[in-house]
Design a protein around this motif. Structure first.
Motif, mmCIF file in Angstrom:
data_model
loop_
_atom_site.group_PDB
_atom_site.id
_atom_site.type_symbol
_atom_site.label_atom_id
_atom_site.label_comp_id
_atom_site.label_asym_id
_atom_site.label_seq_id
_atom_site.Cartn_x
_atom_site.Cartn_y
_atom_site.Cartn_z
ATOM 1 N N ASP A 16 8.245 17.587 13.371
ATOM 2 C CA ASP A 16 7.051 18.435 13.360
ATOM 3 C C ASP A 16 5.808 17.652 12.931
ATOM 4 O OD1 ASP A 16 8.691 20.566 13.987
ATOM 5 O OD2 ASP A 16 9.101 21.029 11.861
ATOM 6 N N THR A 17 6.009 16.381 12.562
ATOM 7 C CA THR A 17 4.881 15.604 12.044
ATOM 8 C C THR A 17 4.197 14.810 13.145
ATOM 9 O OG1 THR A 17 6.275 15.304 10.122
ATOM 10 C CG2 THR A 17 4.240 14.022 10.177
ATOM 11 N N LYS A 18 2.894 15.063 13.300
ATOM 12 C CA LYS A 18 2.119 14.290 14.282
ATOM 13 C C LYS A 18 1.674 13.010 13.603
ATOM 14 C CE LYS A 18 0.630 18.072 17.154
ATOM 15 N NZ LYS A 18 -0.420 19.012 17.522
ATOM 16 N N SER A 19 2.293 11.906 13.988
ATOM 17 C CA SER A 19 2.014 10.653 13.310
ATOM 18 C C SER A 19 0.746 9.986 13.838
ATOM 19 C CB SER A 19 3.210 9.724 13.480
ATOM 20 O OG SER A 19 3.064 8.611 12.694
ATOM 21 N N LEU A 36 -6.935 -0.260 9.402
ATOM 22 C CA LEU A 36 -6.879 0.202 8.014
ATOM 23 C C LEU A 36 -6.517 1.678 7.912
ATOM 24 C CD1 LEU A 36 -10.209 -1.315 6.667
ATOM 25 C CD2 LEU A 36 -7.923 -1.962 5.946
ATOM 26 N N GLY A 37 -5.949 2.026 6.786
ATOM 27 C CA GLY A 37 -5.645 3.435 6.564
ATOM 28 C C GLY A 37 -4.750 3.596 5.365
ATOM 29 N N PRO A 38 -4.733 4.800 4.789
ATOM 30 C CA PRO A 38 -3.842 5.012 3.630
ATOM 31 C C PRO A 38 -2.382 5.082 4.075
ATOM 32 C CG PRO A 38 -4.921 7.062 4.240
ATOM 33 C CD PRO A 38 -5.488 6.008 5.139
ATOM 34 N N ASN A 39 -1.477 5.175 3.120
ATOM 35 C CA ASN A 39 -0.059 5.289 3.469
ATOM 36 C C ASN A 39 0.172 6.548 4.310
ATOM 37 O OD1 ASN A 39 0.633 3.038 1.969
ATOM 38 N ND2 ASN A 39 0.886 4.240 0.093
ATOM 39 N N GLY A 40 0.972 6.393 5.354
ATOM 40 C CA GLY A 40 1.323 7.541 6.202
ATOM 41 C C GLY A 40 0.232 7.921 7.184
ATOM 42 N N VAL A 186 -5.511 -11.021 17.437
ATOM 43 C CA VAL A 186 -4.651 -10.597 16.326
ATOM 44 C C VAL A 186 -4.908 -9.116 16.044
ATOM 45 C CG1 VAL A 186 -4.139 -10.887 13.867
ATOM 46 C CG2 VAL A 186 -4.648 -12.898 15.261
ATOM 47 N N PHE A 187 -3.825 -8.354 15.963
ATOM 48 C CA PHE A 187 -3.935 -6.946 15.592
ATOM 49 C C PHE A 187 -3.117 -6.771 14.330
ATOM 50 C CE2 PHE A 187 -2.484 -2.500 15.781
ATOM 51 C CZ PHE A 187 -3.674 -1.841 15.989
ATOM 52 N N MET A 188 -3.806 -6.469 13.239
ATOM 53 C CA MET A 188 -3.024 -6.381 11.991
ATOM 54 C C MET A 188 -3.350 -5.146 11.179
ATOM 55 S SD MET A 188 -4.601 -9.206 9.500
ATOM 56 C CE MET A 188 -6.227 -9.105 8.841
ATOM 57 N N SER A 189 -2.301 -4.643 10.571
ATOM 58 C CA SER A 189 -2.524 -3.501 9.674
ATOM 59 C C SER A 189 -2.425 -4.035 8.255
ATOM 60 C CB SER A 189 -1.464 -2.434 9.905
ATOM 61 O OG SER A 189 -0.439 -2.523 8.960
ATOM 62 N N THR A 190 -3.277 -3.575 7.417
ATOM 63 C CA THR A 190 -3.257 -4.057 6.027
ATOM 64 C C THR A 190 -3.879 -3.043 5.077
ATOM 65 O OG1 THR A 190 -3.915 -5.856 4.564
ATOM 66 C CG2 THR A 190 -5.418 -5.350 6.363
ATOM 67 N N ILE A 206 -7.903 4.517 10.300
ATOM 68 C CA ILE A 206 -7.103 5.646 10.763
ATOM 69 C C ILE A 206 -6.689 6.506 9.565
ATOM 70 C CG2 ILE A 206 -4.952 4.292 10.747
ATOM 71 C CD1 ILE A 206 -4.015 5.872 13.190
ATOM 72 N N ASP A 207 -6.724 7.811 9.763
ATOM 73 C CA ASP A 207 -6.257 8.708 8.693
ATOM 74 C C ASP A 207 -5.666 9.952 9.349
ATOM 75 O OD1 ASP A 207 -5.803 9.655 6.152
ATOM 76 O OD2 ASP A 207 -7.747 10.660 6.039
#
Lengths: 240, 519
Positions: A16-19, A36-40, A186-190, A206-207
């Motif tokens: 049910d979670t839209k990620s 960038l973005g918070p956890n989840g 380069v595509f990186m999440s951090t 992203i949030d």
């Protein structure tokens, strides 16, 4: 500059979670893109879909102009996960050889490539030790070396500096700069805003699965009338 | 064929495991090899004496067809269900394996690699259990040497058939349901296996019942000869081929059956866009004991792992069949053999508890794995961790033991004397084994291994097994020789000794231990 990564209306749902919801973004050659973005928020989901770990529910994703439903695109990417794991019973050389064979590197070049890979990230551990006996940092260096061995065009990285010591971090940052100046992307999440500020050409925040803002750091600061990326980031996150 | 690269490197990793200069590991490997060899040899000797007796009684070959094919059917059934639980994991990608999917490797390659692994495992199970049976038969009846080699072919084809059937079923499920949930599917198949197993017993049991009424050999032969059989089933083809080499053409049928299933599985994997499902922890219910959060965590962890549930179900089921058959025999032998059959019944129950202890209780502490730092750094005393681990194990073991003990006491039709003994035996054996395995598993953990097989073959795992075997055998032997009261007293005495040695050992070791994953 052509687009090496192109994401159009990408969505992904778990139960049910839209990620991730209707994500659109592009990464050009010569560019370091910080995600960038918070956890989840949906960062890892996006990355794992890009590299083929998850299947997309909706939208189009192409890498080097190849749709990701065609497995041949993987030859152009190098993926560095935050938690490396593959056959811990192998030693460093065998581990790299496994990767070389997976990426169909010419057999006559494998030894040379392994030597080069081991040299680039000065892996401190005894290369005859099993990978399971390596420290966290050495494992991370080994996985970076493995990801670069087949000369990818695009690097997709989840938390690039986790476990690396300061000198290895600095070396890797300069490697990424060099990599993109030679036409790579380069595509990186951090989570590290410092790293993003230091090396990224463009940033996406992203949030809750939605891309809230995108652009170069200076453009974002100008647009939001804030003094730093940190302020922008916290304002976006606090909007919820 | 990228699957071959996997096999190659896994072999390198495995060879390294065997080559390592670790004396404890070498000892375990040696002991395992000896145990395996002894099991095969014992099987061979038992079947050899059985066939010798049959030969002396001049029982016609028709009886062998039924007996051997029944035994093979059971072996193939066990292979099928163990292969099923193995194959289920072939369609699931756990967190640590996610990385493999980023490689230029198709789902088909990955599943095919796991298919080969499953095929090798089922072949091994078949070899260990079937070959002593068939070879002892060949030996007693002086078969030509060529049979010894020829018979390998149908067994290999059967192993291929079983693996293909299993992979075909699972790929069909994943093709239909796309992102299916392993948890619900495993529960569903667990029920299906039970029904199939019961049908199998119902189909064959009337024979056992009639055997006790037999007074003449001719009656015995008639019972077996009258059995209707499926001509093209693997066990029937193999037994027919063992009797007459001219029946070898039936192998073609077996091979075609396997090829159809294999092609079906390949077709589904290639064209139905099967994507390996993520391992999601889900369960029907959740335990929630506020104060005993480690117990809650362990029990919830157990019920969220579908393969553990499936394995537990399979072990329970196989032993249920064995004990049920023993009970059945017990009903018709209320005489001099009753004590003997009752002892076998208790030993089988005890052996089942050892298996549960070894597979599920012994690894509970080690399976904290890399996340072990969480409980070590938490504001809980180590003694409390140890006590809660013991409680969780006890809840798990007693739940299983109570169900088996209750159902089987009714089936065995015990009188009050035997019932009281069994009640004591079941309770003290279950609690003793649970404490023994938890204590030794806690005292000598290995946080770097999460694989149950690896953990259960560590020296401490082996030591726990040996001690618990003695714990079961000594009271039963005394029961058989000296009767109820002496046996019960011995049981209590050993129980107290176990508690006095192993609880302080586990408690002391956990208090002085440093948490380290690198072993």
């Amino acid at each position: 500059m052509n687009n090496l990564i192109q994401i159009k209306n990408f969505s992904k749902t778990f139960g049910d979670t839209k990620s991730v919801i209707d994500l659109n973004l592009e990464v050009k050659s010569g560019e370091i893109y910080g995600f960038l973005g918070p956890n989840g928020a949906g960062k890892s989901t996006t990355i794992k879909t890009l590299v083929g770990i998850y299947k997309k529910d909706k939208g189009q994703i192409s890498i080097n102009n190849i749709d990701i439903s065609d497995i041949s695109y993987k030859q152009y990417i190098g993926y560095i996960p935050d938690e490396p794991y593959v056959y811990e019973g192998l030693n460093a050389t065998q581990f790299l050889r496994f990767f070389a064979e997976m990426y169909s590197i010419d057999k006559s070049q494998i030894d040379e490539k392994i030597k080069e890979a081991l040299g680039t990230f000065f892996i401190d551990e005894d290369i005859n030790l099993q990978v399971q006996d390596f420290s966290r940092g050495s494992k991370q260096k080994l996985i970076i070396a493995a990801a670069l061995m087949h000369n990818p065009k695009i690097l997709i990285i989840d938390e690039p500096m986790v476990g690396l010591d300061p000198s290895a971090s600095a070396k890797f940052l300069s490697y990424m700069k060099n990599f993109t100046s030679n036409g790579g992307a380069v595509f990186m999440s951090t989570h590290s805003l410092d790293i993003v500020t230091k090396i990224c050409d463009r940033v996406g925040i992203i949030d809750h699965g939605k891309l809230k803002m995108e652009g170069s750091i200076s453009d974002i600061e100008k647009f939001t009338k804030k003094n730093s990326l940190e302020e922008v980031f916290f304002e976006i996150i606090n909007e919820k | 064929m990228k699957s071959s690269i996997f096999i190659k490197y896994e072999n390198i990793a495995n060879r390294r495991y065997f080559k390592e200069k670790n004396i404890a590991r070498k000892f375990v490997i040696f002991l395992s090899a000896i145990s395996l060899f002894t099991i095969i040899l014992l099987e061979f000797l038992i079947f050899l004496s059985l066939f010798h007796n049959f030969k002396t009684l001049d029982i016609p070959q028709k009886v062998y067809i039924t007996l051997i094919s029944f035994a093979l059917l059971i072996i193939f059934y066990i292979t099928f269900i163990s292969n099923f639980s193995q194959a289920m994991s072939a369609f699931v990608v756990r967190k640590k394996e996610e990385f493999l999917l980023s490689l230029p490797l198709s789902t088909r390659d990955l599943v095919n690699y796991r298919f080969i692994k499953s095929f090798l495992i089922s072949s091994m199970i078949i070899v260990i259990f079937s070959f002593p049976l068939i070879y002892s038969y060949f030996y007693v009846y002086n078969y030509n040497f060529i049979y010894y080699f020829l018979i390998i072919i149908p067994f290999l084809i059967t192993s291929f058939l079983i693996t293909s059937l299993v992979f075909f079923i699972i790929s069909l499920i994943s093709a239909i349901f796309k992102r299916f949930n392993m948890y619900y599917i495993s529960i569903f198949f667990y029920i299906i296996f039970f029904i199939l197993g019961f049908l199998l017993i119902i189909y064959y049991l009337p024979d056992f019942k009639l055997i006790y009424k037999v007074v003449k050999i001719s009656q015995f032969v008639n019972i077996f000869s009258s059995r209707s059989q499926i001509i093209y089933s693997p066990e029937k083809i193999i037994t027919n081929m063992s009797l007459n080499i001219n029946y070898s053409y039936n192998l073609l049928v077996l091979f075609i059956e396997s090829l159809i299933l294999f092609s079906g599985f390949q077709f589904l994997i290639k064209y139905s866009k099967i994507h390996l499902s993520r391992h999601e922890e889900k369960s029907f219910w959740k335990f929630n004991f506020h104060k005993y959060y480690i117990i809650s965590k362990d029990l919830n962890h157990f019920i969220s792992e579908e393969l553990k549930i499936l394995n537990s179900g399979i072990i329970l089921f196989i032993f249920f069949i064995i004990i049920y058959i023993i009970s059945y025999i017990g009903k018709f032998n209320a005489g001099v053999y009753y004590n003997f059959i009752f002892s076998a019944f208790c030993i089988t129950f005890g052996y089942l508890m050892i298996l549960f202890g070894l597979y599920f209780i012994f690894p509970t502490f080690s399976q904290e794995g890399q996340s072990g730092w969480i409980i070590f750094s938490s504001p809980v005393t180590r003694k409390s961790i140890f006590n809660q681990k013991n409680m969780a194990s006890l809840v798990f073991m007693l739940l299983h033991a109570m169900v088996i003990a209750a159902v089987l006491s009714i089936l065995f039709n015990m009188n009050i004397y035997y019932f009281l003994y069994f009640l004591n035996f079941a309770f003290f054996v279950t609690v003793g084994i649970s404490i023994l395995f938890t204590s030794l598993g806690t005292a000598y953990p290995n946080f770097s291994k999460r694989n149950i097989q690896d953990l259960s073959t560590t020296p401490s795992g082996l030591l726990s097994t040996i001690i618990s075997i003695f714990y079961i055998f000594i009271p039963i032997y005394i029961f058989y020789q000296f009767g109820f009261f002496v046996s019960i007293l011995t049981l209590y005495l050993i129980f107290i000794v176990l508690l006095a040695i192993f609880i302080p050992l586990g408690s002391k070791k956990i208090n002085t231990m440093d948490f380290s994953v690198r072993n």
